[in-house]
Design a protein around this motif. Sequence first.
Motif, mmCIF file in Angstrom:
data_model
loop_
_atom_site.group_PDB
_atom_site.id
_atom_site.type_symbol
_atom_site.label_atom_id
_atom_site.label_comp_id
_atom_site.label_asym_id
_atom_site.label_seq_id
_atom_site.Cartn_x
_atom_site.Cartn_y
_atom_site.Cartn_z
ATOM 1 N N TYR A 71 0.866 -1.114 -0.106
ATOM 2 C CA TYR A 71 -0.112 0.009 -0.186
ATOM 3 C C TYR A 71 0.875 1.435 0.132
ATOM 4 O O TYR A 71 0.549 2.148 -0.750
ATOM 5 N N ALA A 72 1.830 1.257 0.919
ATOM 6 C CA ALA A 72 2.642 2.354 0.823
ATOM 7 C C ALA A 72 3.562 2.718 -0.350
ATOM 8 O O ALA A 72 3.784 4.053 -0.733
ATOM 9 N N ARG A 73 3.857 1.430 -0.983
ATOM 10 C CA ARG A 73 4.692 1.903 -2.295
ATOM 11 C C ARG A 73 3.763 2.649 -3.284
ATOM 12 O O ARG A 73 4.031 3.331 -4.016
ATOM 13 N N THR A 74 2.398 1.758 -3.356
ATOM 14 C CA THR A 74 1.515 2.540 -4.473
ATOM 15 C C THR A 74 1.149 3.908 -3.954
ATOM 16 O O THR A 74 0.917 4.762 -5.282
ATOM 17 N N VAL A 75 0.975 4.364 -2.867
ATOM 18 C CA VAL A 75 0.646 5.701 -2.684
ATOM 19 C C VAL A 75 1.844 6.530 -2.759
ATOM 20 O O VAL A 75 1.770 7.565 -3.545
ATOM 21 N N THR A 76 2.741 6.207 -2.452
ATOM 22 C CA THR A 76 4.111 6.935 -2.635
ATOM 23 C C THR A 76 4.650 7.188 -4.104
ATOM 24 O O THR A 76 4.912 8.311 -4.494
ATOM 25 N N PHE A 77 4.669 6.154 -4.866
ATOM 26 C CA PHE A 77 4.972 6.208 -6.410
ATOM 27 C C PHE A 77 3.751 7.007 -6.904
ATOM 28 O O PHE A 77 4.138 7.730 -8.204
ATOM 29 N N LYS A 78 2.832 7.001 -6.570
ATOM 30 C CA LYS A 78 1.666 7.696 -7.084
ATOM 31 C C LYS A 78 2.076 9.171 -6.978
ATOM 32 O O LYS A 78 1.611 10.240 -8.019
ATOM 33 N N VAL A 79 2.149 9.785 -5.596
ATOM 34 C CA VAL A 79 2.469 10.958 -5.615
ATOM 35 C C VAL A 79 3.590 11.671 -5.956
ATOM 36 O O VAL A 79 4.171 12.611 -6.517
ATOM 37 N N TYR A 80 4.873 10.714 -5.928
ATOM 38 C CA TYR A 80 6.274 10.944 -6.421
ATOM 39 C C TYR A 80 6.687 10.052 -7.359
ATOM 40 O O TYR A 80 7.427 9.114 -6.943
ATOM 41 N N PRO A 81 6.377 9.946 -8.537
ATOM 42 C CA PRO A 81 6.600 9.246 -9.648
ATOM 43 C C PRO A 81 8.084 9.132 -10.005
ATOM 44 O O PRO A 81 8.524 8.092 -10.614
ATOM 45 N N ARG A 82 8.701 10.107 -9.918
ATOM 46 C CA ARG A 82 10.291 10.211 -10.055
ATOM 47 C C ARG A 82 11.199 9.063 -9.282
ATOM 48 O O ARG A 82 12.139 8.800 -9.717
ATOM 49 N N ILE A 83 10.465 8.957 -7.882
ATOM 50 C CA ILE A 83 11.281 7.962 -7.011
ATOM 51 C C ILE A 83 11.278 6.550 -7.804
ATOM 52 O O ILE A 83 12.151 5.708 -7.431
ATOM 53 N N LEU A 84 10.479 6.240 -8.674
ATOM 54 C CA LEU A 84 10.481 5.100 -9.540
ATOM 55 C C LEU A 84 11.834 4.760 -10.261
ATOM 56 O O LEU A 84 12.273 3.730 -10.443
ATOM 57 N N LEU A 85 12.565 5.799 -10.464
ATOM 58 C CA LEU A 85 13.949 5.888 -11.140
ATOM 59 C C LEU A 85 14.860 4.983 -10.105
ATOM 60 O O LEU A 85 15.854 4.485 -10.613
ATOM 61 N N TYR A 86 14.635 4.941 -8.856
ATOM 62 C CA TYR A 86 15.565 4.320 -7.873
ATOM 63 C C TYR A 86 15.179 2.847 -7.514
ATOM 64 O O TYR A 86 15.858 2.520 -6.669
ATOM 65 N N ASP A 87 13.914 2.547 -7.908
ATOM 66 C CA ASP A 87 13.254 1.315 -7.399
ATOM 67 C C ASP A 87 13.476 0.242 -8.502
ATOM 68 O O ASP A 87 13.355 0.357 -9.661
ATOM 69 N N THR A 88 14.463 -0.609 -8.020
ATOM 70 C CA THR A 88 14.819 -2.066 -9.007
ATOM 71 C C THR A 88 14.429 -3.165 -8.304
ATOM 72 O O THR A 88 14.122 -3.140 -7.422
ATOM 73 N N ALA A 89 14.484 -4.124 -9.334
ATOM 74 C CA ALA A 89 14.195 -5.437 -8.716
ATOM 75 C C ALA A 89 15.110 -5.876 -7.562
ATOM 76 O O ALA A 89 14.942 -6.641 -6.752
ATOM 77 N N GLU A 90 16.436 -5.381 -7.617
ATOM 78 C CA GLU A 90 17.628 -5.861 -6.504
ATOM 79 C C GLU A 90 17.645 -4.808 -5.416
ATOM 80 O O GLU A 90 17.863 -5.403 -4.352
ATOM 81 N N HIS A 91 16.994 -3.839 -5.778
ATOM 82 C CA HIS A 91 17.059 -2.885 -4.528
ATOM 83 C C HIS A 91 15.669 -2.004 -4.567
ATOM 84 O O HIS A 91 15.437 -0.994 -5.061
#
Length: 239
Positions: A71-91
């Motif tokens: 839930y937290a990831r869904t809400v956070t990525f919706k509000v701050y989509p640029r953070i997705l650049l730092y989110d990878t499968a390994e990290h």
Amino acid sequence: MEFVQLSLFLGFNGLFFVPISIIKMFENRYFVLFAMHTCWRYTRYPFLTLNYLMGILASTASYLEIPNQEYARTVTFKVYPRILLYDTAEHRIFILAIDFYSLIIRQSFFTALFLIELIVFVVLIRLNMKKALSGIRSSVSSKTLKMHKTFMTTLNIQVAVPIVFICIPSFASIAIPLINADNQGTNNLIYITLSTHGALSTLVMVYLQKSYRETVLQIVGCNRDVAERNVRIVIPVTS
């Protein structure tokens, strides 16, 4: 995920207990020098216990407020989509909190409390040192005055280190998200600065304290004179 949460819990404890240990160091210095025969010898125990209890409660509360990650990831990525650049499968990004206000309140309170207690003990030490020397300044030797000056310089530096590397970054980490929550580079710099406090304060202590400095140099083999001075030779007497 449980390992991450356990690591965060230990990290929260470190975050709150490092300032408490610094206060304990300055409190102990004040107690040993000036307050061993005053009422502070009894008052210090409730004071220190209260500090540790507040640290435990604050770190536990921060840990318990960690939200459900999906839930937290869904809400956070919706509000701050640029953070997705730092989110990878390994990290994968771990969301510490969605509502930061309670965390900010706790951090602000503890940082302010730490700063106030630090300043109080430093002022008490300085005032008592000044009072102790005021009546005997004319009769003390130049060596004693030099030792006093060295002590005060050491005290000033030891106070400056936590203020610069704990208080300022802590207040900055509170203020910057309120202004611009999407500044990841600045946040990284703040926490890197905070993390250097332990190593830097150790180096400062070794540099300023002669006994520590000589022992460290002796251990690494850079100060053979100290080792030679500590050697005691016993020559057996034969009849």
